[in-house]
Design a protein around this motif. Structure first.
Motif, short mmCIF file in Angstrom:
data_model
loop_
_atom_site.label_atom_id
_atom_site.label_comp_id
_atom_site.label_asym_id
_atom_site.label_seq_id
_atom_site.Cartn_x
_atom_site.Cartn_y
_atom_site.Cartn_z
N PHE A 193 0.85 -1.19 0.00
CA PHE A 193 0.00 0.00 0.00
C PHE A 193 0.88 1.24 0.00
N GLY A 194 0.27 2.36 -0.37
CA GLY A 194 0.98 3.64 -0.38
C GLY A 194 -0.01 4.77 -0.17
N LEU A 195 0.52 6.04 -0.14
CA LEU A 195 -0.30 7.24 0.04
C LEU A 195 -0.48 7.95 -1.30
N LEU A 196 -1.61 8.59 -1.41
CA LEU A 196 -1.86 9.33 -2.64
C LEU A 196 -0.83 10.45 -2.80
N THR A 197 -0.64 11.27 -1.75
CA THR A 197 0.44 12.27 -1.69
C THR A 197 0.92 12.35 -0.25
N SER A 198 1.99 13.09 -0.03
CA SER A 198 2.53 13.20 1.33
C SER A 198 1.63 14.05 2.23
N PHE A 199 0.85 14.97 1.69
CA PHE A 199 -0.05 15.78 2.50
C PHE A 199 -1.50 15.34 2.37
N ASN A 200 -1.73 14.23 1.62
CA ASN A 200 -3.06 13.66 1.52
C ASN A 200 -2.97 12.18 1.88
N PRO A 201 -3.28 11.83 3.11
CA PRO A 201 -3.07 10.45 3.58
C PRO A 201 -4.16 9.49 3.12
N ASN A 202 -4.46 9.49 1.84
CA ASN A 202 -5.41 8.53 1.28
C ASN A 202 -4.63 7.26 0.93
N ILE A 203 -4.94 6.16 1.60
CA ILE A 203 -4.20 4.90 1.43
C ILE A 203 -4.75 4.18 0.20
N VAL A 204 -3.84 3.80 -0.73
CA VAL A 204 -4.24 3.15 -1.97
C VAL A 204 -3.44 1.85 -2.14
N VAL A 205 -3.99 0.93 -2.98
CA VAL A 205 -3.36 -0.36 -3.26
C VAL A 205 -2.22 -0.15 -4.25
N LYS A 206 -1.09 -0.77 -3.98
CA LYS A 206 0.06 -0.69 -4.87
C LYS A 206 0.44 -2.03 -5.48
N LYS A 207 -0.10 -3.12 -4.97
CA LYS A 207 0.17 -4.46 -5.51
C LYS A 207 -1.11 -5.28 -5.49
N ILE A 208 -1.20 -6.20 -6.48
CA ILE A 208 -2.31 -7.14 -6.48
C ILE A 208 -2.12 -8.13 -5.33
N LEU A 209 -3.12 -8.27 -4.51
CA LEU A 209 -3.00 -9.09 -3.31
C LEU A 209 -3.81 -10.37 -3.47
N ASP A 210 -3.22 -11.50 -3.03
CA ASP A 210 -3.87 -12.80 -3.08
C ASP A 210 -4.11 -13.27 -1.65
N TYR A 211 -5.35 -13.61 -1.37
CA TYR A 211 -5.69 -14.02 0.00
C TYR A 211 -4.89 -15.24 0.43
N ASP A 212 -4.63 -16.17 -0.50
CA ASP A 212 -3.89 -17.38 -0.13
C ASP A 212 -2.46 -17.07 0.27
N LYS A 213 -1.94 -15.96 -0.18
CA LYS A 213 -0.56 -15.59 0.14
C LYS A 213 -0.48 -14.55 1.26
N VAL A 214 -1.38 -13.58 1.24
CA VAL A 214 -1.36 -12.50 2.22
C VAL A 214 -2.77 -12.34 2.76
N LYS A 215 -2.91 -12.53 4.04
CA LYS A 215 -4.22 -12.38 4.66
C LYS A 215 -4.34 -11.09 5.47
N LYS A 216 -3.23 -10.51 5.88
CA LYS A 216 -3.26 -9.27 6.65
C LYS A 216 -1.96 -8.52 6.44
N VAL A 217 -2.06 -7.22 6.36
CA VAL A 217 -0.89 -6.36 6.22
C VAL A 217 -0.92 -5.34 7.35
N THR A 218 0.16 -5.28 8.12
CA THR A 218 0.27 -4.32 9.22
C THR A 218 1.24 -3.23 8.82
N MET A 219 0.78 -1.97 8.90
CA MET A 219 1.59 -0.83 8.45
C MET A 219 1.65 0.22 9.56
#
Length: 722
Positions: free
Chosen positions: A169-195
């Motif tokens: 995941f990443g941010l839209l901009t440094s002053f706009n903390p809108n969290i967006v997807v940066k990679k295609i995620l597969d439930y069988d491989k990744v079930k939770k991401v802690t940031m």
């Protein structure tokens, strides 16, 4: 002129000036900056502003302030009595000050104190931990959530930074903390991401002296979507980019002919079972047969997938069932597999090992594919055997052996134990299984192999031979194999070996199976070459024998025709119409006789290669020849003149190679006549000398050639005499 009105106006003007002067004097007792600014977080007794008196004797006092107690006067200095905080007092403070002087009108001042905001507070998030969710396979740059912080310091701009373990995941901009997807995620491989999300009140990378930061934890849960059908178990997962499938090879089982089993059928590799391919959803699965049969033999439980029989199977041959598993809530998600049932004749007894346990020995340096021995002191290989009570002699040709749960040793189809890989010294405990390949009935036995250090226990070459099996109650004709091992030069040991009549070679010691195969192939090639050579020699010897016999028969004909020394008789015509259908193969045919006669009369007994080849094509059997007598008449006395006269006669008359019309009944006699115009009333005997010089068909080729040359030389000499 009346001046009183004018005087009244002047007096009024002077009064106004006097009043204004008095007022101006009153207003000017003191003065100050009516709007003062002080930074928050000041020190106590800090001067906020200074009141300036306009004349001596003026005093200043605070008449009121809101709120009370914040400021005081130290002489004409307005000082702070507390630490001011911008965030506490956002509106300006008002302080009312009065300046007085005896005999003068007091002066009142309203002072506005403004507290200046400084960067003295860090930003803060509303919560220390946030939880978000996103579907697997969500497209890149899709927003997941917006998390912001606040700063008590008004006017501060906040800047954010996100730390994700694998940059999921990443941010839209440094002053706009809108969290967006940066990679295609597969439930069988990744079930939770802690940031971790960081915020600060200065620009990232700024060199500002004062900067305050804060952070919070964000957990993003990956949700499993319904994008996969049911998976039959067991299966092998295969990935294609972001897609995944699970390959199942189907199920197998056996049913007895004309027998109905009770309960679910036993299948391999297990019962029919399917799970939701989306493991995070685990949707309920149902089962059904795709085949729609009016009078079905089998049925499947819609909830469990268990297959049971409704009636016996009446026909032989495999039965193929197609099973479909589907989601109850979403039948569009389905999968199919096959169940193959082998119809077999029922068996009353499974195959069993002769002994419940076996013990063997082998040296650690014996090498791979070496035989396990019965004892440490013998070269006799250990052999396990099994019997089947369904057979009268106990021998089941359809059984196989296998080692269960071990890879150090293996079992041959004949029941011999081989070392499959290098094993360290010690004791290896194994379990063996024997099973019937027709109905999969089986039994087990234990095997203990003691691996001894440093003493070879196998032989270089072991040859398998055929022998008979001996059961516990009788001797049968069932073919087995025996192993002949050579432990040392000159020492042979023969062992029984059950193979059902098959033959093979077990290689041990220092020779591999590939090496022995190469030796066998070489010997086979040599044997084939020898057979070919023998065949060629036999063919050539047979051909030479035929040629020799033809020459010998020609010599006999010539001698008989010439009467020994008198030469042939002229003017004779011979006929064999009575023997046209004679099936006797002991003499030459008519064409050959004519050819030989022509040669004899012309004196050319030697044959050209072409004639030899033509005559060789006519086989002459090895038969004894005896003299034959027949009646003949002569129309003229014998002419013993020169060979030229004979050749003239031959030119005038056509030579007809025929046999005599009259055949004698005496056994062993044959008559050959040449020429024409004979008188049947004249009796004259022609004797054919028996052939006593026939060559032996087993002589060598050189001897045959030599005899043939000698025969031709003799015949040439006789021609010269004639």
């Amino acid at each position: 002129m009346d001046l009183r009105p004018k005087e009244s106006s002047a007096l009024f003007f002077l009064l106004v000036i006097f009043t204004l002067g008095k007022f101006s004097e009153a207003q000017s007792l003191c003065s100050a900056n009516l709007a003062s600014v002080i930074q928050e977080n000041n020190a106590i007794k800090d001067i906020v502003t200074i009141i300036t008196p306009s004349t001596a004797g003026v005093t200043a006092t605070i008449t009121s302030q809101v709120p009370e107690g914040l400021f005081s006067l130290d002489g004409f200095n307005l000082i702070a009595e507390t630490v001011l905080d911008f965030e506490t007092f956002e509106t300006p403070h008002e302080v009312n000050v009065e300046c007085t002087k005896d005999g003068s009108t007091s002066t009142r001042l309203t002072l506005r104190i403004i507290v200046e905001d400084v960067n003295d507070n860090p930003p803060a998030f509303a919560e220390s931990q946030y939880s978000l969710s996103v579907d697997e396979l969500t497209k890149v740059d899709t927003s997941v959530g917006l998390i912001t912080a606040t700063d008590p310091d008004k006017g501060d701009t906040l800047y954010y930074r996100l730390e994700s373990p694998e940059d999921e995941f990443g941010l839209l901009t440094s002053f706009n903390p809108n969290i967006v997807v940066k990679k295609i995620l597969d439930y069988d491989k990744v079930k939770k991401v802690t940031m971790t999300l960081y915020v600060q009140d200065t620009q990232i990378g700024s060199s500002a002296g004062v900067s305050h930061t804060a952070s919070t934890t964000i957990e993003v849960n990956i949700l499993d979507i319904d994008n996969r059908p049911p998976w039959f178990q067991p299966c092998t997962e295969v990935e294609f980019a972001t897609s995944k499938a699970c390959m199942n090879s189907g199920y197998e089982g056996t049913v007895n002919l004309n027998e109905q089993e009770t309960g679910p059928l036993s299948l391999k590799p297990g019962p029919v079972t399917a799970i939701d391919g989306d493991k995070g959803r685990n949707e309920a699965i149902s089962y059904t047969f795709l085949e729609k049969i009016d009078d079905p033999i089998f049925q499947i439980n819609i909830d469990t997938g268990s297959i049971t029989m409704l009636k016996p199977v009446g026909e032989a041959g495999p039965i193929v069932l197609t099973v479909m598993a589907f989601q109850r809530e979403n039948p569009d998600q389905f999968a199919t597999t096959t169940v193959i049932l082998k119809v077999v004749i029922s068996s009353n007894h499974p195959p069993k090992f002769v002994n419940p346990s076996y013990e063997g020995f082998i040296s650690e340096d014996a090498g791979v594919d070496s035989l396990v021995l019965e004892s440490k002191t013998s070269n006799r290989p250990l052999r396990v055997q099994a019997t089947d009570e369904d057979f009268s002699n106990g021998y089941n040709p359809d059984i196989k052996f296998e080692v269960v749960g071990g890879t150090d040793f293996s079992i041959t189809p004949e029941g011999f134990i081989l070392m499959a890989k290098t094993v360290s010294p010690g004791t290896v405990n194994l379990q063996m299984r024997v099973f019937d390949t027709n109905n999969d009935e089986s039994s087990t036995a234990s095997l203990m192999v003691e691996v001894t250090p440093g003493v070879p226990t196998t032989t270089p070459v072991t040859t398998i031979m055929t022998s008979s099996i001996i059961t516990s109650d009788q001797t049968t004709n069932t073919q087995l194999t025996a192993i002949t091992s050579t432990a040392h030069p000159g020492t042979d040991t023969t062992l029984p070996h059950s193979t059902g009549g098959q033959q093979g070679t077990v290689v041990g010691g220092g020779y591999s199976a590939g090496e022995m195969a190469a030796v066998g192939a070489s010997l086979a090639v040599v044997l084939v070459l020898c057979l070919v050579g023998i065949g060629v020699m036999a063919h050539r010897i047979k051909g030479h024998n035929a040629d020799w016999k033809k020459l010998s028969e020609a010599s006999i004909f010539r001698s008989s025709l010439g009467g020994g020394s008198g030469g042939p008789k002229e003017g004779m015509q011979y006929s064999n119409e009575g023997f046209q259908n004679d099936g006797d193969s002991g003499s030459v045919n008519s064409k050959l006789a004519a050819h030989l006669e022509s040669k004899l009369e012309s004196g050319l007994i030697r044959e050209t290669p072409q004639e030899n080849m033509t005559r060789s094509a006519v086989p002459v059997p090895h038969t004894s020849r005896t003299s034959a007598r027949t009646s003949a008449s002569t129309s003229a006395p014998p002419d013993t003149s020169s060979l030229a006269d004979s050749e003239t006669v031959d030119g005038e008359k056509e030579v007809k190679p025929i046999l005599t019309k009259e055949r004698r009944n005496e056994e062993g006699y044959k008559a050959v006549w040449f020429k024409t115009d004979i008188d049947p009333n004249t009796k004259e005997d022609v004797v054919i000398i028996p052939d006593t010089g026939e060559a032996d068909g087993d002589q060598e080729e050189d001897d045959d050639s030599e005899d043939e040359d000698n025969l031709r030389t003799d015949m040439d000499s006789e021609d010269d005499e004639i």
